[in-house]
Scaffold this active site. Structure first.
Site, mmCIF file in Angstrom:
data_model
loop_
_atom_site.group_PDB
_atom_site.id
_atom_site.type_symbol
_atom_site.label_atom_id
_atom_site.label_comp_id
_atom_site.label_asym_id
_atom_site.label_seq_id
_atom_site.Cartn_x
_atom_site.Cartn_y
_atom_site.Cartn_z
ATOM 1 N N ASP A 1 -0.205 -6.055 21.708
ATOM 2 C CA ASP A 1 -0.756 -7.262 22.318
ATOM 3 C C ASP A 1 -1.499 -8.076 21.260
ATOM 4 O O ASP A 1 -1.122 -8.052 20.084
ATOM 5 C CB ASP A 1 -1.682 -6.874 23.473
ATOM 6 C CG ASP A 1 -1.604 -7.850 24.636
ATOM 7 O OD1 ASP A 1 -2.096 -8.975 24.479
ATOM 8 O OD2 ASP A 1 -1.056 -7.482 25.688
ATOM 9 N N HIS B 1 -6.604 -11.761 26.272
ATOM 10 C CA HIS B 1 -5.438 -11.050 26.764
ATOM 11 C C HIS B 1 -5.402 -9.574 26.391
ATOM 12 O O HIS B 1 -5.361 -8.691 27.263
ATOM 13 C CB HIS B 1 -4.160 -11.750 26.303
ATOM 14 C CG HIS B 1 -2.948 -11.359 27.056
ATOM 15 N ND1 HIS B 1 -2.114 -10.335 26.667
ATOM 16 C CD2 HIS B 1 -2.429 -11.838 28.206
ATOM 17 C CE1 HIS B 1 -1.124 -10.210 27.538
ATOM 18 N NE2 HIS B 1 -1.294 -11.120 28.482
ATOM 19 N N ALA C 1 11.265 -6.605 29.393
ATOM 20 C CA ALA C 1 11.120 -5.867 30.650
ATOM 21 C C ALA C 1 12.462 -5.518 31.292
ATOM 22 O O ALA C 1 12.628 -4.430 31.843
ATOM 23 C CB ALA C 1 10.273 -6.680 31.632
ATOM 24 N N TYR D 1 15.334 -4.856 30.011
ATOM 25 C CA TYR D 1 16.199 -3.854 29.375
ATOM 26 C C TYR D 1 16.195 -2.592 30.240
ATOM 27 O O TYR D 1 15.159 -2.207 30.804
ATOM 28 C CB TYR D 1 15.714 -3.529 27.967
ATOM 29 C CG TYR D 1 15.945 -4.639 26.966
ATOM 30 C CD1 TYR D 1 17.178 -5.268 26.869
ATOM 31 C CD2 TYR D 1 14.931 -5.063 26.120
ATOM 32 C CE1 TYR D 1 17.399 -6.288 25.957
ATOM 33 C CE2 TYR D 1 15.135 -6.084 25.207
ATOM 34 C CZ TYR D 1 16.367 -6.694 25.130
ATOM 35 O OH TYR D 1 16.586 -7.707 24.236
ATOM 36 N N SER E 1 1.102 -9.624 33.224
ATOM 37 C CA SER E 1 0.435 -8.896 32.133
ATOM 38 C C SER E 1 -0.603 -7.928 32.669
ATOM 39 O O SER E 1 -0.841 -6.866 32.089
ATOM 40 C CB SER E 1 -0.261 -9.882 31.187
ATOM 41 O OG SER E 1 0.615 -10.389 30.227
#
Length: 796
Positions: free
Chosen positions: A303, A346, A452, A454, A515
């Protein structure tokens, strides 16, 4: 002579009153008198339609000899089934009269049942993605209204994109002059060299990412050839040409563009000093923590890093962070201090949700796995970064084939670009036994989001305080499960319940987004690994798929908007999963149409090899879908087209059942199917077809252009090469829906002459005779895009 046919993708239609005005080139104009009412009242669009169009609240000029008309409302008639969702993506045009960027228009969607009933309506705002859901079956009028802002293209979708498709937005993510190169096996991880022993790039313009992958910058001498006034579109095209040359270099296995990735927290909220609502939702309490708290498990958070003050980590996180002896990493600055220098909330917020210590100095935040060993890995410079840094972060965790530096990876970031180099790194994480959790994205629609979507990543969507999908959360057949991420609908905005409470630089605070949902799941994965060091990623996904550690949100085991349900921390902590084994499907969703009416389903054993499996079966209760057994664990799933109506969306779930050591198991796999109504009605709008010289340094070589209209569901074109300067050309075709002088931009139909997903060159000679076939669509392969598009010419 070059003769060509452009096939039109299934279900494609076009707005009847786009901005396209051809009078500027001395041709008949396709701009009609603005329509009043429904464009296609006598022929409703089918349930699998994709429609490209144009809206603008007013008229004006782009400042480049092209203008746009006012068209503030479009009405399209659709044939829908109850619960079917209609998604509209808005693509603002890039220019205003002075040449600067205009604000996106405010738009509103209304879905109005023709026979009467409940209207569905979206907000009137500048969001570039909107969706509405049919509350009943039958014909509906979709009404799209624009106000304020500038002109815009739009794409209406009443179907899901497949994993290899995009709507044209991914091209804007490409970083010009950068590439990710994977070398052939055995090349090592140092300076990248070809099999001939020569360096692909100078040492100062490449860096090893690990796993034979390298981040490479375009050679300076090649950059110097770029015109000083080159547009972004031109620099992207030059970058893609350079990457194709890299792919042809001996010793290079593959080369892909580098692109932007973003953090996924859209909004900050304040006002609720507890974590109660989101932990209640996932059944996380003291009883669960008494059994599992994540101790002994290492969780890597890739991140923006974690905040520090006066050389001390955030007090809520410090007890669980151990960066001694290079235990953490910064891929952005290439050091071992992953500090959140930008003061972005974040990374600190995500890390706190996953693993803030229960006995921190302030004691205000407790992470889902509050005794976990946190491994911050900085891959985002602020709230944005590049996929090369993400790959390097993953490779650092994987430790070049040694003992991985973490047991799981949280990726609350991504984009809608499917980057094969990132896919390779994710696949290697699976092989190394590292569980990967990814946020599903905040666009509020069903486009696949990467990493995500995959198959080896647990794709996590967001739910609000009531357990319903958050309005911003992506969804689709590729979604695995959901967790609390916030949202202000359903009365969840009060008392701060519209957001997730966690650590932020300087203290504590609130964010919402997928997130925030992902680290809830990562924390529960840490609980699972605490009970079993050898728990594989495949088994973790099976526990989700089979509902062992999730709570279903509806009557079905799988729901397109919430996957297998909300993560359940109590269920994960209360059982011993160390001996778990399962039958895993080699595919987890089926999308059928006219061109794909059957597919094979195989089941393979994963987990404890001592478990005996029996009675595997796959069934459907619908008469339009049948399952044929091909072997003990092989099945063919196929459409019974005689029992289907054209133009109607069909939905079902395949029920897979089996027994493991006498215990009955079951899970569901989603199926969607449509048969097109009227192939001859396919239309993507007037297409400009161009031969574009590959080498534009020769002044004699010009772009050659034709204009074609759809006829019986396809386009035909012809170039007389006796009049064309010999040389190498690219063959491109597409629409200019907003009349800005460029075609093939995001939200416009585009056809490119490709080979293995790359632009293919045509060697033009005076006497040649070549026939080619292309396919156009408002969706396209990811890595061939240029933004804003290709320029029209006056040569016809």
């Amino acid at each position: 002579m070059i003769r060509g046919t452009i096939e039109i993708a299934s279900g494609t239609r076009t707005d009847a009153d786009t901005a396209l005005d051809l009078t500027v080139q001395g041709l008949d104009s396709s701009r009609d008198v603005p329509l009043n009412g429904v464009q296609n009242s006598g022929s409703p669009y089918p349930g699998n339609v994709t429609v490209g169009g144009y809206v603008s609240s007013g008229a004006g000029s782009y400042g480049n000899d092209f203008s746009y008309p006012a068209d503030d409302t479009d009405q399209l008639r659709l044939s829908l089934v109850n619960g079917q969702r209609v998604t509209v993506n808005i693509f603002p045009a890039p220019y205003n009269p002075s040449g600067a960027t205009l604000a996106p228009p405010s738009t509103q969607l209304r879905l109005e049942p023709v026979a009467g009933g409940v209207d569905s309506e979206s907000a009137d705002n500048q969001e570039t993605t909107k969706s509405v859901q049919a509350q009943q079956g039958g014909e509906h009028d979709l009404i799209l209204t624009a106000s304020g802002g500038g002109p815009a293209r739009y794409v209406v979708r009443v179907t899901s994109l497949s994993q290899g498709e995009t709507l044209g937005v991914a091209g804007s993510d490409i970083l010009p002059g950068e590439a990710i190169v994977t070398m052939e096996p055995g090349s090592g991880s140092g300076q990248m060299r070809t099999q001939a022993g020569t360096a692909v790039a100078s040492a100062g313009q490449q860096r090893a990412l690990g796993g034979g992958q390298h981040h490479v910058r375009m050679p300076r001498e090649r950059e110097a050839l770029m015109p000083a006034d080159a547009t972004r579109s031109e620099t992207v095209v030059r970058t893609l040409e350079w990457i194709r040359e890299l792919e042809e270099t001996p010793g290079v296995a593959s080369a892909t563009p580098n692109h932007r990735v973003k953090a996924l927290s859209p909004t900050t909220q304040t006002g609720y000093p507890k974590q109660r609502w989101h932990y209640d939702l996932i059944n996380l309490d003291k009883n669960a923590w008494d059994r599992r708290d994540g101790s002994g498990v290492r969780a890597a958070v890739l991140d923006t890093g974690v905040s520090r003050r006066d050389e001390d980590w955030h007090p809520e996180l410090a007890p669980n962070i151990n960066c001694a002896q290079q235990g953490c990493y910064d891929a952005v600055d290439d050091d071992y201090r992953p500090l959140d220098e930008s003061d972005s909330d974040h990374g600190t917020h995500v890390t706190g949700t996953l693993g803030a210590d229960a006995s921190g100095t302030n004691g205000k935040v407790t992470g889902v796995a509050h005794a976990v060993d946190l491994v911050p890995v900085r891959v985002l410079g602020s709230d944005e970064g590049s996929v090369a840094d993400v790959i390097e972060g993953i490779r650092w965790v994987l430790n070049e084939g040694g003992q991985p530096r973490a047991d799981l990876i949280n990726l609350s970031l991504g984009s809608q670009t499917n980057n094969p180099s990132l896919a390779d790194a994710i696949a290697d994480a699976e092989d190394a036994g590292v569980i990967v959790v990814g946020a599903s994205g905040n666009a509020g629609d069903d486009r696949p989001f990467f990493p995500a979507s995959y198959p080896t990543v647990l794709a996590v969507g967001s739910v609000d305080c009531t357990g319903e999908r958050s309005e911003f959360s992506n969804f689709g057949v590729w979604l695995d499960l959901v967790a609390p991420g916030g949202g202000v609908t359903n009365g969840c905005g009060g008392d701060g319940k519209g957001a997730v409470f966690s650590t932020v630089p300087g203290g504590v605070g609130y964010l919402q987004g997928t997130s925030m949902a992902a680290p809830h799941v990562s924390g529960v994965m840490a609980m699972l690994r605490q009970g079993d060091d050898d728990l594989s990623p495949a088994v973790a996904r099976a526990l989700v798929r089979e509902g062992q550690i999730t709570k279903a949100t509806g009557t079905d085991a799988f729901d397109i908007e919430t996957g297998s349900g909300v993560i359940d921390a109590s269920a994960a902590a209360s059982s011993d999963w160390s001996g778990y084994a399962a039958l895993e499907p080699q595919r987890e969703a089926f999308q059928f149409d006219d061109d794909n009416t059957e597919a094979e389903l195989r089941l393979r054993e994963i987990g404890n090899t001592g478990v005996a499996f029996s009675k595997p079966d796959v069934a459907s209760t619908e008469n339009w879908l049948s399952v044929v057994r091909l072997g003990e664990r092989r099945f063919r799933v196929e459409l019974n087209t005689d029992n289907m109506n054209t133009g109607t969306l069909y939905r079902d779930t395949l029920e897979v059942t089996y027994s493991a050591n006498g215990e009955d198991r079951a899970f569901s796999l989603p199926v969607t199917a449509t048969l097109e109504s009227g192939e001859e009605n396919r239309n993507a709008g007037a297409h400009f077809v161009q031969l574009i010289p590959v080498d534009d340094s020769n002044d004699r070589v010009e772009v050659v252009q034709k204009l074609v209209e759809a006829n019986e569901g396809r386009y035909q074109f012809e170039f007389n090469t006796s009049d064309i300067e010999p040389g190498r050309y690219h063959l491109i075709a597409g629409t200019d829906m907003d009349n800005d002088g460029a075609f093939c931009g995001p939200g416009e139909a585009c056809a490119e002459y490709l080979s293995e997903g790359r632009l293919r060159e045509v060697e033009v000679t005076r006497t040649m005779n070549l026939s080619v076939t292309l396919e156009t669509a408002f969706t396209r392969p990811v890595d061939t895009q240029a933004d804003p598009g290709y320029r029209r010419t006056n040569n016809q």
